[in-house]
Scaffold this motif. Structure first.
Motif, PDB file in Angstrom:
ATOM      1  N   PRO A 116      -2.634   2.635  -3.837  1.00  0.00           N
ATOM      2  CA  PRO A 116      -3.921   2.328  -4.466  1.00  0.00           C
ATOM      3  C   PRO A 116      -5.000   3.366  -4.178  1.00  0.00           C
ATOM      4  O   PRO A 116      -6.002   3.409  -4.890  1.00  0.00           O
ATOM      5  N   CYS A 117      -4.798   4.197  -3.164  1.00  0.00           N
ATOM      6  CA  CYS A 117      -5.782   5.261  -2.892  1.00  0.00           C
ATOM      7  C   CYS A 117      -5.653   6.392  -3.906  1.00  0.00           C
ATOM      8  O   CYS A 117      -6.626   7.101  -4.168  1.00  0.00           O
ATOM      9  N   VAL A 129       0.833  -1.204   0.000  1.00  0.00           N
ATOM     10  CA  VAL A 129       0.000   0.000   0.000  1.00  0.00           C
ATOM     11  C   VAL A 129       0.868   1.254   0.000  1.00  0.00           C
ATOM     12  O   VAL A 129       0.553   2.236  -0.659  1.00  0.00           O
ATOM     13  N   SER A 187      -6.066  -5.781   4.198  1.00  0.00           N
ATOM     14  CA  SER A 187      -7.420  -5.305   3.947  1.00  0.00           C
ATOM     15  C   SER A 187      -7.642  -4.894   2.492  1.00  0.00           C
ATOM     16  O   SER A 187      -8.729  -5.094   1.955  1.00  0.00           O
ATOM     17  N   TRP A 188      -6.621  -4.364   1.831  1.00  0.00           N
ATOM     18  CA  TRP A 188      -6.754  -3.937   0.431  1.00  0.00           C
ATOM     19  C   TRP A 188      -6.760  -5.102  -0.522  1.00  0.00           C
ATOM     20  O   TRP A 188      -7.508  -5.117  -1.493  1.00  0.00           O
ATOM     21  N   TRP A 205      -2.928  -2.845   6.344  1.00  0.00           N
ATOM     22  CA  TRP A 205      -3.501  -2.212   5.150  1.00  0.00           C
ATOM     23  C   TRP A 205      -3.401  -3.123   3.931  1.00  0.00           C
ATOM     24  O   TRP A 205      -4.338  -3.196   3.132  1.00  0.00           O
ATOM     25  N   ASP A 206      -2.271  -3.809   3.763  1.00  0.00           N
ATOM     26  CA  ASP A 206      -2.144  -4.744   2.648  1.00  0.00           C
ATOM     27  C   ASP A 206      -3.191  -5.854   2.755  1.00  0.00           C
ATOM     28  O   ASP A 206      -3.827  -6.228   1.757  1.00  0.00           O
TER      29      ASP A 206
END
Length: 156
Positions: free
Chosen positions: A81-82, A76, A154-155, A151-152
């Motif tokens: 990716p955001c 992330v 969850s993404w 975060w990884d």
């Protein structure tokens, strides 16, 4: 964009209008891998200086997110990716299901360039390696890794 012809031009060197135009003209593909599988591969490749997997994991955790190697930094923070809208996300271990479609969409010959290793072999191998290697970690190390890669996980 004349500056595109230069070797290793960073995206940050362009203004917002140029960045938007460039990114809009490309098909953006993100290849992701389970962060724990990335750790195993990094350790097996000898990138860390540790002699055991447990000490390697401690080295990763001690280095933190901003002082570590890109080999184990959360994806992330590397691929944003955001901020970028990727057209395709291909997960390691599912290449056979995704790459053929992606290649055909890009106008490339579908199956001729694909690796021969099957997805199920990749998944089985990493499942076995994960069980073997992560069983030697302390509960605290496992919890810290889950937090480090939250975060990884969850993404992706």
């Amino acid at each position: 964009y004349p500056r595109l012809r230069k070797k290793e031009t960073w995206l940050s060197k362009f203004n917002q209008t140029e960045i938007k135009a460039m990114l809009g003209s490309y098909t953006k593909v993100l290849f992701v891998r389970d962060p724990f599988h990335r750790l195993i591969a990094t350790f097996l490749q000898g990138i860390g200086i540790s002699s055991s997997f447990s000490s390697f994991i401690q080295e990763v955790l001690d280095s933190g997110m901003h002082n570590g190697s890109v080999a184990w930094e959360p994806l992330v923070s590397l691929c944003l990716p955001c901020l970028l809208k990727y057209d395709h996300v291909v997960r390691f271990g599912f290449h056979g299901q995704n790459l053929g479609h992606l290649m055909l969409q890009a106008g490339l010959p579908g199956g001729s360039l694909l690796p021969k290793l099957t997805d199920s072999q990749v998944q089985w191998t990493y499942r076995w390696l994960s069980e073997q290697m992560f069983s030697k970690l302390s509960a605290q190390q496992k919890n810290q890794l889950c937090h480090f890669y939250a975060w990884d996980l969850s993404w992706f």
